[in-house]
Write a protein that holds these residues in place. Structure first.
Motif, PDB file in Angstrom:
ATOM      1  N   ALA A 111       0.827  -1.212   0.000  1.00 24.31           N
ATOM      2  CA  ALA A 111       0.000   0.000   0.000  1.00 24.31           C
ATOM      3  C   ALA A 111       0.861   1.262   0.000  1.00 24.31           C
ATOM      4  CB  ALA A 111      -0.939  -0.008   1.194  1.00 24.31           C
ATOM      5  N   VAL A 112       1.892   1.291   0.835  1.00 26.69           N
ATOM      6  CA  VAL A 112       2.716   2.504   0.907  1.00 26.69           C
ATOM      7  C   VAL A 112       3.636   2.628  -0.304  1.00 26.69           C
ATOM      8  CG1 VAL A 112       2.641   2.585   3.419  1.00 26.69           C
ATOM      9  CG2 VAL A 112       4.519   1.375   2.289  1.00 26.69           C
ATOM     10  N   ASN A 113       3.800   1.529  -1.038  1.00 26.97           N
ATOM     11  CA  ASN A 113       4.620   1.548  -2.249  1.00 26.97           C
ATOM     12  C   ASN A 113       3.768   1.434  -3.511  1.00 26.97           C
ATOM     13  OD1 ASN A 113       7.646   1.562  -1.552  1.00 26.97           O
ATOM     14  ND2 ASN A 113       6.831   0.001  -0.144  1.00 26.97           N
ATOM     15  N   ASP A 114       2.558   1.970  -3.456  1.00 28.03           N
ATOM     16  CA  ASP A 114       1.654   1.834  -4.599  1.00 28.03           C
ATOM     17  C   ASP A 114       2.199   2.516  -5.851  1.00 28.03           C
ATOM     18  OD1 ASP A 114      -0.962   0.903  -5.616  1.00 28.03           O
ATOM     19  OD2 ASP A 114      -1.286   3.058  -5.925  1.00 28.03           O
ATOM     20  N   VAL A 115       2.873   3.642  -5.702  1.00 24.70           N
ATOM     21  CA  VAL A 115       3.460   4.318  -6.868  1.00 24.70           C
ATOM     22  C   VAL A 115       4.521   3.431  -7.504  1.00 24.70           C
ATOM     23  CG1 VAL A 115       4.827   6.298  -7.626  1.00 24.70           C
ATOM     24  CG2 VAL A 115       2.950   6.628  -6.004  1.00 24.70           C
ATOM     25  N   PHE A 116       5.373   2.839  -6.668  1.00 23.02           N
ATOM     26  CA  PHE A 116       6.405   1.905  -7.149  1.00 23.02           C
ATOM     27  C   PHE A 116       5.757   0.719  -7.865  1.00 23.02           C
ATOM     28  CE2 PHE A 116       9.877  -1.246  -5.598  1.00 23.02           C
ATOM     29  CZ  PHE A 116      10.540  -1.150  -6.816  1.00 23.02           C
ATOM     30  N   ARG A 117       4.710   0.170  -7.280  1.00 17.86           N
ATOM     31  CA  ARG A 117       4.013  -0.968  -7.887  1.00 17.86           C
ATOM     32  C   ARG A 117       3.504  -0.614  -9.280  1.00 17.86           C
ATOM     33  NH1 ARG A 117      -1.034  -2.535  -8.813  1.00 17.86           N
ATOM     34  NH2 ARG A 117      -1.824  -0.599  -7.912  1.00 17.86           N
ATOM     35  N   ARG A 118       2.842   0.539  -9.403  1.00 17.63           N
ATOM     36  CA  ARG A 118       2.280   0.931 -10.689  1.00 17.63           C
ATOM     37  C   ARG A 118       3.382   1.203 -11.715  1.00 17.63           C
ATOM     38  NH1 ARG A 118      -0.107   5.579  -9.986  1.00 17.63           N
ATOM     39  NH2 ARG A 118      -0.104   5.806  -7.726  1.00 17.63           N
ATOM     40  N   GLU A 119       4.484   1.798 -11.270  1.00 16.35           N
ATOM     41  CA  GLU A 119       5.597   2.049 -12.185  1.00 16.35           C
ATOM     42  C   GLU A 119       6.192   0.748 -12.722  1.00 16.35           C
ATOM     43  OE1 GLU A 119       8.280   4.367  -9.875  1.00 16.35           O
ATOM     44  OE2 GLU A 119       7.264   6.278 -10.280  1.00 16.35           O
ATOM     45  N   VAL A 120       6.306  -0.251 -11.862  1.00 16.93           N
ATOM     46  CA  VAL A 120       6.851  -1.546 -12.283  1.00 16.93           C
ATOM     47  C   VAL A 120       5.926  -2.214 -13.297  1.00 16.93           C
ATOM     48  CG1 VAL A 120       7.354  -3.891 -11.503  1.00 16.93           C
ATOM     49  CG2 VAL A 120       8.252  -1.925 -10.234  1.00 16.93           C
ATOM     50  N   LEU A 121       4.632  -2.171 -13.070  1.00 16.98           N
ATOM     51  CA  LEU A 121       3.693  -2.768 -14.020  1.00 16.98           C
ATOM     52  C   LEU A 121       3.747  -2.065 -15.372  1.00 16.98           C
ATOM     53  CD1 LEU A 121       0.623  -3.417 -11.668  1.00 16.98           C
ATOM     54  CD2 LEU A 121       2.175  -5.123 -12.658  1.00 16.98           C
ATOM     55  N   VAL A 122       3.869  -0.743 -15.359  1.00 15.10           N
ATOM     56  CA  VAL A 122       3.981   0.010 -16.616  1.00 15.10           C
ATOM     57  C   VAL A 122       5.275  -0.371 -17.340  1.00 15.10           C
ATOM     58  CG1 VAL A 122       4.354   2.316 -17.585  1.00 15.10           C
ATOM     59  CG2 VAL A 122       2.551   1.941 -15.891  1.00 15.10           C
ATOM     60  N   ARG A 123       6.355  -0.486 -16.581  1.00 16.47           N
ATOM     61  CA  ARG A 123       7.647  -0.833 -17.197  1.00 16.47           C
ATOM     62  C   ARG A 123       7.607  -2.244 -17.794  1.00 16.47           C
ATOM     63  NH1 ARG A 123      12.696   1.661 -16.018  1.00 16.47           N
ATOM     64  NH2 ARG A 123      14.426   0.523 -16.978  1.00 16.47           N
ATOM     65  N   LEU A 124       7.031  -3.189 -17.081  1.00 16.92           N
ATOM     66  CA  LEU A 124       6.914  -4.541 -17.616  1.00 16.92           C
ATOM     67  C   LEU A 124       6.055  -4.564 -18.879  1.00 16.92           C
ATOM     68  CD1 LEU A 124       6.442  -6.703 -14.385  1.00 16.92           C
ATOM     69  CD2 LEU A 124       8.436  -6.668 -15.879  1.00 16.92           C
ATOM     70  N   ARG A 125       4.964  -3.816 -18.857  1.00 15.57           N
ATOM     71  CA  ARG A 125       4.089  -3.757 -20.029  1.00 15.57           C
ATOM     72  C   ARG A 125       4.849  -3.228 -21.248  1.00 15.57           C
ATOM     73  NH1 ARG A 125      -0.274  -6.249 -21.191  1.00 15.57           N
ATOM     74  NH2 ARG A 125      -1.164  -5.736 -19.150  1.00 15.57           N
ATOM     75  N   ALA A 126       5.711  -2.235 -21.021  1.00 17.17           N
ATOM     76  CA  ALA A 126       6.414  -1.606 -22.131  1.00 17.17           C
ATOM     77  C   ALA A 126       7.660  -2.374 -22.559  1.00 17.17           C
ATOM     78  CB  ALA A 126       6.812  -0.181 -21.739  1.00 17.17           C
ATOM     79  N   GLU A 127       8.356  -3.013 -21.595  1.00 15.91           N
ATOM     80  CA  GLU A 127       9.675  -3.567 -21.895  1.00 15.91           C
ATOM     81  C   GLU A 127       9.822  -5.057 -21.604  1.00 15.91           C
ATOM     82  OE1 GLU A 127      12.777  -1.355 -19.986  1.00 15.91           O
ATOM     83  OE2 GLU A 127      11.631   0.512 -20.035  1.00 15.91           O
ATOM     84  N   GLY A 128       8.882  -5.669 -20.898  1.00 17.44           N
ATOM     85  CA  GLY A 128       9.060  -7.030 -20.406  1.00 17.44           C
ATOM     86  C   GLY A 128       9.275  -8.036 -21.515  1.00 17.44           C
TER      87      GLY A 128
END
Length: 363
Positions: A111-128
């Motif tokens: 919960a406190v790292n929700d921004v980090f979580r969303r950034e990782v999902l975006v990065r995986l979507r773009a580069e994974g």
């Protein structure tokens, strides 16, 4: 209905359910489906655990490259919670994924790292697919642990997102796992199953894979070893309490032909040490975490199954540079008869042949 079983009958049921009879399964997916889970522990003193588990069932035709193809190309097998599983089991796991993470500490950290979580999902979507090392640590709050995950925020986040079902392990290589968004790994047409129905079917499949189990056992972090009230009640001579038995195995196990097998230390037949001692009277402990001077059986000793009994441990290592399987010792729980010794030696030669090595050393 309650059944009274001898230990011999209980052992045959357990061995048969784990596909360790002379009637071998025909393929990798069929084997994983019947076993339900195959441990992924990568330690390769002889071979990675998953490969040993599948070879011990399928024999020398099994090749690790075939498993890789089924995971990475066919997507017939997937990785979750430290095990390989048949993709047909994914619907049964989705309700549990939705409950993850289970601990309040992990939920608060996400919960406190929700921004980090969303950034990782975006990065995986773009580069994974990407490795944990490819993802910059942008955690707002670091993960604190007394273990090896302390402050390893990118990896810890990916681990949690895999358990939650948002991310999936796309592949593995010598450098480790590659992660991707789940919808590029898992099929899109997964049927929805109610949580209660999924839990019951998982317990039914677990009992079918074990043959006989306790209704309640030691808690496990991901994959239970107990089955609740599934199956039928049984009492096994020489053991206390009540067991649950798969009724189909009561007759199926009676006519099986036994064989000799060398098992991974992480094999499900030996994983539950209490069950192993109660039904098989077999003492086993993986000693690779012990100092060398304190080991009785060896760094990565393989349990030796002969028929429906465990008869010893094989202390061996694959020396691929020298092209040999070095046998440091065969520890006999009881003195082998000539028939047992010949069968065990033949299985060691088969293991070496499958590895493409020659046997070196001996008793």
């Amino acid at each position: 209905m309650s059944h009274r079983l001898t230990r011999d009958e209980a052992r045959r049921i357990a061995v048969s359910a784990q596909l360790l009879t002379a009637e071998r399964p025909s393929g990798i997916v069929e084997t994983i489906d019947a076993l339900m889970v195959v441990n992924i522990e990568p330690t390769a003193a002889i071979a990675p655990s998953a490969d040993l588990i599948l070879w011990s069932r399928l024999g020398w035709p099994y090749q690790p490259a075939d498993l890789v193809r089924l995971i990475e190309e066919d997507r017939a097998v997937f990785e979750w919670g430290g095990f390989y599983r048949a993709m047909t089991d994914l619907p049964l796991l989705l309700p549990e994924m939705r409950r993850r993470p289970q601990s309040a500490e992990a939920r608060e950290w996400l919960a406190v790292n929700d921004v980090f979580r969303r950034e990782v999902l975006v990065r995986l979507r773009a580069e994974g697919p990407l490795r944990a090392a490819d993802i910059p640590d942008a955690a707002q709050v670091s993960w604190r642990s007394s273990g090896w995950t302390n402050n390893r925020n990118s990896l810890q986040l990916l681990e949690m997102l895999v358990l939650c079902g948002d991310v999936a392990v796309s592949s593995r290589d010598a450098a480790g796992r590659l992660f991707d968004v789940a919808d590029r790994v898992y099929p899109s047409d997964v049927p929805l199953i109610a949580e209660e129905d999924a839990a019951r079917e998982r317990a039914e499949r677990r009992l079918a894979s074990l043959g006989i189990a306790r209704a309640k056992g030691l808690a496990q972090p991901v994959e239970p070893i107990d089955v609740g009230e599934i199956g039928e009640e049984a009492v096994v001579e020489g053991t206390s309490g009540v067991w649950r038995v798969d009724p189909e195995m009561l007759t199926a196990a009676a006519g099986v032909t036994p064989r000799t097998a060398l098992l991974s230390p992480f094999d499900r037949l030996v994983f539950d040490r209490r069950r192993l001692e109660e039904i098989f009277g077999y003492e086993y402990l993986l000693e690779m975490y012990k100092p060398a001077a304190q080991r009785r059986w060896g760094y990565f000793a393989l349990p030796i199954l002969h028929g429906d009994r465990f008869v010893g441990k094989l202390d061996a290592r694959a020396d691929r540079k020298a092209g040999v399987l070095r046998v440091h010792g065969v520890h006999e729980d009881e003195t082998f008869t000539d028939e047992v010794r010949d069968a065990v030696d033949a299985e060691i030669r088969e293991l070496a042949r499958w590895l493409g090595l020659e046997v070196a050393g001996g008793r």
